[in-house]
Write a protein that holds these residues in place. Structure first.
Motif, PDB file in Angstrom:
ATOM      1  N   ILE A   6      68.197 -29.717  26.958  1.00 22.53           N
ATOM      2  CA  ILE A   6      67.953 -30.350  27.692  1.00 22.53           C
ATOM      3  C   ILE A   6      66.759 -29.789  28.840  1.00 22.53           C
ATOM      4  O   ILE A   6      65.860 -30.899  28.825  1.00 22.53           O
ATOM      5  N   ASP A   7      66.518 -28.972  28.984  1.00 25.60           N
ATOM      6  CA  ASP A   7      65.602 -28.720  30.077  1.00 25.60           C
ATOM      7  C   ASP A   7      63.847 -28.294  29.343  1.00 25.60           C
ATOM      8  O   ASP A   7      63.257 -29.421  29.636  1.00 25.60           O
ATOM      9  N   LYS A   8      64.251 -27.986  27.603  1.00 24.78           N
ATOM     10  CA  LYS A   8      62.773 -27.589  27.312  1.00 24.78           C
ATOM     11  C   LYS A   8      62.502 -29.335  26.446  1.00 24.78           C
ATOM     12  O   LYS A   8      61.178 -29.322  26.424  1.00 24.78           O
ATOM     13  N   TRP A   9      63.674 -29.941  26.453  1.00 26.60           N
ATOM     14  CA  TRP A   9      63.176 -31.627  26.196  1.00 26.60           C
ATOM     15  C   TRP A   9      62.702 -32.513  26.992  1.00 26.60           C
ATOM     16  O   TRP A   9      61.725 -33.421  26.670  1.00 26.60           O
ATOM     17  N   GLN A  32      71.834 -36.539  33.783  1.00 20.35           N
ATOM     18  CA  GLN A  32      73.061 -37.304  32.599  1.00 20.35           C
ATOM     19  C   GLN A  32      73.006 -36.934  31.854  1.00 20.35           C
ATOM     20  O   GLN A  32      72.076 -37.397  30.738  1.00 20.35           O
ATOM     21  N   ILE A  33      73.762 -36.532  30.334  1.00 17.74           N
ATOM     22  CA  ILE A  33      73.803 -36.252  29.423  1.00 17.74           C
ATOM     23  C   ILE A  33      74.822 -37.234  29.291  1.00 17.74           C
ATOM     24  O   ILE A  33      76.547 -36.963  29.188  1.00 17.74           O
ATOM     25  N   ASN A  34      74.965 -38.397  27.735  1.00  9.67           N
ATOM     26  CA  ASN A  34      75.440 -39.909  27.919  1.00  9.67           C
ATOM     27  C   ASN A  34      77.119 -39.928  28.785  1.00  9.67           C
ATOM     28  O   ASN A  34      78.293 -39.738  28.983  1.00  9.67           O
ATOM     29  N   GLY A  35      76.888 -39.443  30.359  1.00 10.69           N
ATOM     30  CA  GLY A  35      77.217 -40.169  31.221  1.00 10.69           C
ATOM     31  C   GLY A  35      78.052 -38.699  31.851  1.00 10.69           C
ATOM     32  O   GLY A  35      78.546 -38.912  32.766  1.00 10.69           O
ATOM     33  N   VAL A  36      77.898 -37.393  31.222  1.00  7.54           N
ATOM     34  CA  VAL A  36      78.665 -35.768  32.634  1.00  7.54           C
ATOM     35  C   VAL A  36      77.737 -35.851  32.494  1.00  7.54           C
ATOM     36  O   VAL A  36      75.980 -35.250  31.982  1.00  7.54           O
ATOM     37  N   GLU A  37      77.461 -34.499  33.600  1.00  7.54           N
ATOM     38  CA  GLU A  37      76.011 -34.305  34.081  1.00  7.54           C
ATOM     39  C   GLU A  37      75.779 -32.750  33.657  1.00  7.54           C
ATOM     40  O   GLU A  37      76.709 -32.240  32.872  1.00  7.54           O
ATOM     41  N   ALA A  38      74.659 -32.243  33.434  1.00  9.15           N
ATOM     42  CA  ALA A  38      74.100 -31.209  32.086  1.00  9.15           C
ATOM     43  C   ALA A  38      73.865 -30.336  32.884  1.00  9.15           C
ATOM     44  O   ALA A  38      73.616 -30.372  34.070  1.00  9.15           O
ATOM     45  N   LYS A  39      73.907 -29.291  32.120  1.00  9.68           N
ATOM     46  CA  LYS A  39      73.336 -28.243  32.780  1.00  9.68           C
ATOM     47  C   LYS A  39      72.093 -27.649  32.060  1.00  9.68           C
ATOM     48  O   LYS A  39      71.959 -28.084  30.655  1.00  9.68           O
ATOM     49  N   SER A  40      71.588 -26.560  32.350  1.00  6.97           N
ATOM     50  CA  SER A  40      69.676 -25.886  31.476  1.00  6.97           C
ATOM     51  C   SER A  40      70.389 -25.905  30.156  1.00  6.97           C
ATOM     52  O   SER A  40      69.411 -26.845  29.110  1.00  6.97           O
ATOM     53  N   SER A  41      71.233 -25.307  29.698  1.00  7.43           N
ATOM     54  CA  SER A  41      71.623 -24.501  28.713  1.00  7.43           C
ATOM     55  C   SER A  41      72.179 -25.941  27.358  1.00  7.43           C
ATOM     56  O   SER A  41      72.342 -25.457  26.532  1.00  7.43           O
ATOM     57  N   ARG A  42      72.206 -27.392  28.465  1.00  7.46           N
ATOM     58  CA  ARG A  42      73.137 -28.333  26.892  1.00  7.46           C
ATOM     59  C   ARG A  42      72.464 -28.865  26.696  1.00  7.46           C
ATOM     60  O   ARG A  42      71.301 -28.777  26.823  1.00  7.46           O
ATOM     61  N   GLU A  43      72.205 -28.768  25.433  1.00  9.82           N
ATOM     62  CA  GLU A  43      71.668 -28.899  23.664  1.00  9.82           C
ATOM     63  C   GLU A  43      71.721 -30.979  23.611  1.00  9.82           C
ATOM     64  O   GLU A  43      73.092 -31.387  23.954  1.00  9.82           O
ATOM     65  N   VAL A  44      70.660 -31.247  23.760  1.00  7.77           N
ATOM     66  CA  VAL A  44      70.205 -32.614  23.635  1.00  7.77           C
ATOM     67  C   VAL A  44      69.882 -33.036  21.652  1.00  7.77           C
ATOM     68  O   VAL A  44      69.827 -31.787  21.376  1.00  7.77           O
TER      69      VAL A  44
END
Length: 137
Positions: A6-9, A32-44
Motif C-alpha cells: 500500500i505504501d508503494k501504491w 484504511q483498506i476495505n474499512g480495516v486500518e492498514a500497515k505499510s506491508s499490506r498488499e492492495v
C-alpha cells in the motif's frame, strides 16, 4: 503484477510525495483498506477501497490499477477512481476554503516585535509621555 504494498501504491498514485511519507501516514492510522486500518506491508489489489486522510479531508478511492513506478499525474489518476461522496466532500471543502479563511491561520505566532509593541502602545495611548519618570516635575 496483481498485488502491491500500500505504501508503494500510494506513492505511485501520487497521494504522497515520497514513500516514507506514505508509510508515516499509514503508521499514524490515517489509511484504511476495505474499512480495516492498514500497515505499510499490506498488499492492495484492484477493486480494494482505500480511505485516506489528507489534512482535514478524508478521501475514499477504489483501486483500479497497480503500478510500482511513479508516473505523471494523468497516468497516476488512472490507478484509482474517487467515490462520488469523496468528490462531494472535496468540493464542499474547496468552497468553504474559498468563502472564508480559518481564523487561526491569520494569527501571528511568537512574541511581538519592537515595531508591533510600539503600535500596540500607541493604540492604547501609552507612550514615552505617559510613562512614569524619575524627574522631579
Amino acid at each position: 503484477m496483481e498485488k502491491l504494498r500500500i505504501d508503494k501504491w500510494l506513492w505511485a498514485a501520487r497521494f504522497y510525495k515520497t514513500r516514507s511519507l506514505a508509510a508515516e501516514e499509514i503508521g499514524k492510522g490515517r489509511v484504511q483498506i476495505n474499512g480495516v486500518e492498514a500497515k505499510s506491508s499490506r498488499e492492495v489489489k484492484a477493486g480494494d477501497e482505500v480511505s485516506l486522510r489528507q489534512g482535514p479531508l478524508t478521501r475514499t478511492v477504489e483501486v483500479m490499477g497497480i503500478s510500482n513506478q511513479r508516473g505523471g499525474a494523468p497516468v497516476a489518476q488512472l490507478l484509482y477512481k474517487e467515490s462520488e461522496e469523496s468528490l462531494a466532500r472535496k468540493a464542499l471543502a474547496a468552497e468553504q476554503g474559498r468563502l472564508g479563511q480559518e481564523p487561526a491561520t491569520t494569527l501571528e505566532h511568537g512574541r511581538p516585535t519592537k515595531r508591533d509593541r510600539r503600535d500596540i502602545e500607541k493604540a492604547q495611548g501609552q507612550g514615552w509621555d505617559s510613562r512614569w519618570s524619575a524627574s522631579a516635575d
